[in-house]
Design an enzyme around this catalytic site. Structure first.
Site, PDB file in Angstrom:
ATOM      1  N   GLU A   1      13.023   3.934   0.260  1.00 40.14           N
ATOM      2  CA  GLU A   1      12.251   3.890   1.174  1.00 40.14           C
ATOM      3  C   GLU A   1      13.759   3.880   2.358  1.00 40.14           C
ATOM      4  OE1 GLU A   1       9.767   5.223   1.259  1.00 40.14           O
ATOM      5  OE2 GLU A   1       9.462   4.613  -0.708  1.00 40.14           O
TER       6      GLU A   1
ATOM      7  N   PHE B   1       1.018  -1.350  -0.215  1.00 39.59           N
ATOM      8  CA  PHE B   1       0.035  -0.127  -0.373  1.00 39.59           C
ATOM      9  C   PHE B   1       1.011   1.344  -0.370  1.00 39.59           C
ATOM     10  CE2 PHE B   1      -2.165   3.286   1.770  1.00 39.59           C
ATOM     11  CZ  PHE B   1      -3.798   3.529   1.510  1.00 39.59           C
ATOM     12  N   GLY B   2       0.584   1.853  -0.844  1.00 40.14           N
ATOM     13  CA  GLY B   2       1.802   3.137  -0.755  1.00 40.14           C
ATOM     14  C   GLY B   2       0.572   4.231  -0.748  1.00 40.14           C
ATOM     15  N   TYR B   3       0.992   5.468   0.099  1.00 41.66           N
ATOM     16  CA  TYR B   3       0.271   6.355   0.542  1.00 41.66           C
ATOM     17  C   TYR B   3       1.082   7.735   0.260  1.00 41.66           C
ATOM     18  CZ  TYR B   3       3.468   5.841   4.160  1.00 41.66           C
ATOM     19  OH  TYR B   3       4.579   6.051   5.788  1.00 41.66           O
ATOM     20  N   GLY B   4       2.229   7.985  -0.310  1.00 36.72           N
ATOM     21  CA  GLY B   4       3.068   9.011  -0.138  1.00 36.72           C
ATOM     22  C   GLY B   4       3.577   9.010  -1.459  1.00 36.72           C
ATOM     23  N   SER B   5       4.821   8.936  -1.710  1.00 33.82           N
ATOM     24  CA  SER B   5       5.616   8.919  -3.283  1.00 33.82           C
ATOM     25  C   SER B   5       5.479   7.758  -3.647  1.00 33.82           C
ATOM     26  CB  SER B   5       7.650   9.160  -3.211  1.00 33.82           C
ATOM     27  OG  SER B   5       7.923   8.209  -2.431  1.00 33.82           O
TER      28      SER B   5
HETATM   29  C1  SIN Z   1       5.185   5.458   0.635  1.00 32.99           C
HETATM   30  O1  SIN Z   1       4.732   6.378  -0.780  1.00 32.99           O
HETATM   31  O2  SIN Z   1       4.362   4.778   0.624  1.00 32.99           O
HETATM   32  C2  SIN Z   1       6.005   5.983   1.232  1.00 32.99           C
HETATM   33  C3  SIN Z   1       6.040   7.160   1.549  1.00 32.99           C
HETATM   34  C4  SIN Z   1       6.935   7.601   0.580  1.00 32.99           C
HETATM   35  O3  SIN Z   1       7.723   6.759   0.092  1.00 32.99           O
HETATM   36  O4  SIN Z   1       6.649   8.757  -0.101  1.00 32.99           O
END
Ligand code: SIN
Length: 193
Positions: free
Chosen positions: A99, A24-28
């Site tokens: 990460e 699950f991605g929530y940022g980049s």
């Molecule tokens: C994410 O995107 O899920 C982790 C944080 C990031 O890489 O910005």
């Protein structure tokens, strides 16, 4: 300040080798999915809120002038919308490197739009990692994001691309959209000077 979690994450194998797993991605990871995946599905997780509380000394800032990027903080009742990717386990290797500044693999329950759910992984930068910056007044966070930059580019681009991706998903996120407003105001004032 760096806190390389690459080796720690190699030990955090929560899913059986050989099977695909959900990330699950929530940022980049929403707007910069430069890794192989079998399928992607919009999803949300419950009890977590997205916050720009993690320092970026390696991508969107430098050790001397860190940027701010997204992490998750526990928040009962909150819903965090993002994108789920079904990946091969070996795809995690390069993601661990991407990460590495404080994020650890954690298990989480993902909820899909059709009402189904599945256990998956997030990269979580918890409050005890060395790069954690925590909360600050909105203006201070926005000023930091408006000015920081690092090897991966401008910190404000990370924020603006995330906000655009969330809009595409039809996702609500008051924290992200309030930061966007303030960063745009700061940038506008700076160009007038
Ligand atoms: C994410 O995107 O899920 C982790 C944080 C990031 O890489 O910005």
């Amino acid at each position: 300040m760096t806190h390389d979690t690459t080796l720690l994450n190699r030990e955090r194998n929560f899913f059986t080798d050989g099977e695909t797993l959900w990330l699950f991605g929530y940022g980049s990871l929403i707007w910069k999915a430069e890794f192989p995946f079998h399928e992607l599905r919009p999803a949300h997780i419950e009890g977590w809120a997205r916050r720009f509380w993690q320092g970026s000394h390696d991508h969107r800032g430098t050790p001397a002038a860190p940027g701010r990027v997204a992490t998750l903080v526990e928040s009962p009742g909150a819903i965090c919308q993002g994108m789920a990717y079904r990946i091969d386990a070996e795809t995690l290797g390069p993601l661990d490197v991407r990460e590495k500044n404080g994020y650890l693999r954690e298990r989480v329950m993902l909820h899909f739009h059709d009402g189904s759910h599945a256990e998956g992984l997030i990269y979580l930068a918890g409050e005890h990692n060395a790069a954690f910056l925590g909360d600050a007044p909105l203006d201070a966070m926005a000023r930091q994001i408006a000015t920081a930059q690092g090897p991966s580019g401008l910190n404000c681009d990370y924020l603006l691309k995330l906000a655009a991706a969330l809009e595409d998903l039809g996702a609500q996120d008051a924290h992200v959209f309030a930061l966007v407003e303030r960063v745009k105001e700061i940038k506008k004032r700076a160009t007038k000077k």
